[in-house]
Motif scaffolding. Structure first.
Motif, PDB file in Angstrom:
ATOM      1  N   ALA A 106       7.051  -5.264   6.534  1.00  0.00           N
ATOM      2  CA  ALA A 106       6.616  -5.332   5.143  1.00  0.00           C
ATOM      3  C   ALA A 106       5.119  -5.143   5.001  1.00  0.00           C
ATOM      4  O   ALA A 106       4.472  -5.779   4.175  1.00  0.00           O
ATOM      5  N   ILE A 107       4.557  -4.253   5.845  1.00  0.00           N
ATOM      6  CA  ILE A 107       3.113  -4.037   5.726  1.00  0.00           C
ATOM      7  C   ILE A 107       2.819  -2.727   5.015  1.00  0.00           C
ATOM      8  O   ILE A 107       1.868  -2.619   4.275  1.00  0.00           O
ATOM      9  N   ASN A 111      -3.556   5.965   3.129  1.00  0.00           N
ATOM     10  CA  ASN A 111      -5.015   5.921   2.967  1.00  0.00           C
ATOM     11  C   ASN A 111      -5.578   4.508   2.864  1.00  0.00           C
ATOM     12  O   ASN A 111      -6.792   4.317   2.768  1.00  0.00           O
ATOM     13  N   LYS A 112      -4.707   3.530   2.908  1.00  0.00           N
ATOM     14  CA  LYS A 112      -5.145   2.133   2.876  1.00  0.00           C
ATOM     15  C   LYS A 112      -6.023   1.858   4.090  1.00  0.00           C
ATOM     16  O   LYS A 112      -5.720   2.294   5.204  1.00  0.00           O
ATOM     17  N   LYS A 113      -7.127   1.106   3.887  1.00  0.00           N
ATOM     18  CA  LYS A 113      -8.050   0.847   5.004  1.00  0.00           C
ATOM     19  C   LYS A 113      -7.623  -0.413   5.761  1.00  0.00           C
ATOM     20  O   LYS A 113      -7.118  -1.371   5.160  1.00  0.00           O
ATOM     21  N   VAL A 114      -7.888  -0.420   7.074  1.00  0.00           N
ATOM     22  CA  VAL A 114      -7.590  -1.600   7.891  1.00  0.00           C
ATOM     23  C   VAL A 114      -8.282  -2.830   7.299  1.00  0.00           C
ATOM     24  O   VAL A 114      -7.699  -3.919   7.218  1.00  0.00           O
ATOM     25  N   SER A 115      -9.536  -2.641   6.844  1.00  0.00           N
ATOM     26  CA  SER A 115     -10.323  -3.774   6.327  1.00  0.00           C
ATOM     27  C   SER A 115      -9.689  -4.415   5.085  1.00  0.00           C
ATOM     28  O   SER A 115      -9.981  -5.552   4.760  1.00  0.00           O
ATOM     29  N   SER A 116      -8.813  -3.644   4.400  1.00  0.00           N
ATOM     30  CA  SER A 116      -8.215  -4.203   3.178  1.00  0.00           C
ATOM     31  C   SER A 116      -6.983  -5.053   3.481  1.00  0.00           C
ATOM     32  O   SER A 116      -6.403  -5.660   2.583  1.00  0.00           O
ATOM     33  N   LEU A 117      -6.571  -5.098   4.751  1.00  0.00           N
ATOM     34  CA  LEU A 117      -5.362  -5.855   5.097  1.00  0.00           C
ATOM     35  C   LEU A 117      -5.685  -7.327   5.332  1.00  0.00           C
ATOM     36  O   LEU A 117      -6.785  -7.675   5.768  1.00  0.00           O
ATOM     37  N   SER A 118      -4.718  -8.178   5.072  1.00  0.00           N
ATOM     38  CA  SER A 118      -4.886  -9.607   5.372  1.00  0.00           C
ATOM     39  C   SER A 118      -4.843  -9.793   6.900  1.00  0.00           C
ATOM     40  O   SER A 118      -4.417  -8.889   7.632  1.00  0.00           O
ATOM     41  N   ASP A 119      -5.269 -10.975   7.376  1.00  0.00           N
ATOM     42  CA  ASP A 119      -5.271 -11.231   8.831  1.00  0.00           C
ATOM     43  C   ASP A 119      -3.875 -11.041   9.420  1.00  0.00           C
ATOM     44  O   ASP A 119      -3.707 -10.454  10.481  1.00  0.00           O
ATOM     45  N   GLY A 120      -2.877 -11.576   8.699  1.00  0.00           N
ATOM     46  CA  GLY A 120      -1.495 -11.458   9.189  1.00  0.00           C
ATOM     47  C   GLY A 120      -1.079  -9.992   9.281  1.00  0.00           C
ATOM     48  O   GLY A 120      -0.443  -9.577  10.249  1.00  0.00           O
TER      49      GLY A 120
END
Ligand SMILES: Nc1ncnc2c1ncn2[C@@H]1O[C@H](COP(=O)(O)OP(=O)(O)OP(=O)(O)O)[C@@H](O)[C@H]1O
Length: 302
Positions: free
Chosen positions: A125-126, A134-143
């Motif tokens: 579910a990511i 195009n979503k950036k790694v930095s925009s993801l939550s820690d999980g």
């Protein structure tokens, strides 16, 4: 139980200014999931990173798959390609898009399966690969950053996964999913694939833990197949009146104004005969906490 070994550590010593990891002999069983359990600073990450080759300087020897040395791990791609590693912090460049993360792994690992990777990201579910590239790694939550690393290693054709606290940032549903993924990985390997992970989430990971290694103060306090440890130790509860008589035969005991409970070596149970006690098979959490408390150097915990 006679088992083959996936990783064997002999006479390992790794020293920092205020810490020493000292492991005389530790064999991780092949075909199983092993949990490294221990209090903060016990040395779990240090041990995992030595095995993964992320910390190179140490004394002693580590061997892999019953035949390869550490130097083979560095020079022979078949060894390196056979091992997947996830750490506690994200190792992808924060500014990368999900598309770039996938391309980088595709380039780095011959055995990286892009379709499987997309499918795992979806299951975790990511991301929906068609929408979120195009979503950036930095925009993801820690999980979600951890899930990205997990998808990366599970999408490769490896025979050994080393995972440092993979469950910690995951929600309970995703911990359950992680357990299923580890189980499926082991089953697909038919005895050839192994997983070694560290965890503080003992209860959540219990159903996927075959072998447990309890690390305390830089050494191995206990190790064994969970089923065998559950026979070696018994969880015992009793009334306050019996506490002083029982105490010398307990491995670890906690007491309250009502009574006492804790771990006992099963071989000592006959010495408690005649007392009014309740005996139970310990859970992995009870085993681990009891063994950690009995071996900790933190006097405040005792
Ligand atoms: N690069 C380093 N330099 C100096 N000391 C270090 C270094 N890396 C780790 N240590 C020390 O080694 C000890 C073990 O650390 P390690 O990270 O292996 O423990 P851990 O069991 O993984 O802990 P946690 O459960 O908190 O993650 C700690 O005392 C830590 O401060």
């Amino acid at each position: 139980m006679n088992t083959n070994t996936v990783v064997s550590c002999k006479n390992i010593e790794k020293r920092y200014k205020n810490f020493e990891l000292k492991v005389d002999s530790l064999d991780f069983p092949k075909g199983f999931a092993t949990a490294l359990i221990g209090e903060n600073g016990a040395g779990k990450t240090t041990l995992l990173e030595l095995i993964a080759g992320l910390r190179l300087e140490h004394e002693g020897d580590i061997s892999y798959f019953d035949k390869y040395t550490e130097s083979d791990r560095e020079t022979d791609p078949t060894v390196k390609n056979n091992i997947g590693y996830t750490g506690t912090s994200n190792y992808f460049v924060p500014n990368w898009s999900l598309k770039q993360v996938k391309e980088a792994q595709d380039m780095l690992f011959d055995d990286f399966d892009g379709n499987k990777y997309d499918q795992i990201l979806n299951e975790l579910a990511i991301s929906d690969p068609s929408k979120d590239k195009n979503k950036k790694v930095s925009s993801l939550s820690d999980g979600n950053k951890i899930k990205l690393m997990l998808a990366g290693v599970f999408a490769r054709e490896t025979n050994l996964l080393l995972m440092d606290e993979p469950a910690s940032p995951l929600d309970p549903l995703m911990r359950d999913k992680l357990c299923s993924m580890i189980r499926e990985y082991l089953e697909a390997g038919e005895g050839e694939k192994s997983v070694i992970f560290s965890t503080h989430n003992i209860a959540d990971m219990e159903n996927v833990t075959d072998y447990a290694v309890i690390v305390e103060n830089g050494s191995i306090a206990e190790q064994g197949f969970v089923e065998e440890l559950k026979e070696k130790y018994t969880y015992v509860k009793g009334d306050k009146a019996d506490e002083e008589t029982a105490k010398p035969f307990f491995y670890d005991m906690t007491s309250s104004s009502f009574g006492f409970e804790g771990l006992c070596l099963s071989e000592n149970l006959d010495k408690l005969a005649g007392l009014d006690l309740i005996t139970e098979t310990p859970t992995l959490s009870q085993l681990a906490v009891g063994i950690m408390r009995a071996n900790t150097k933190l006097t405040a915990i005792k």
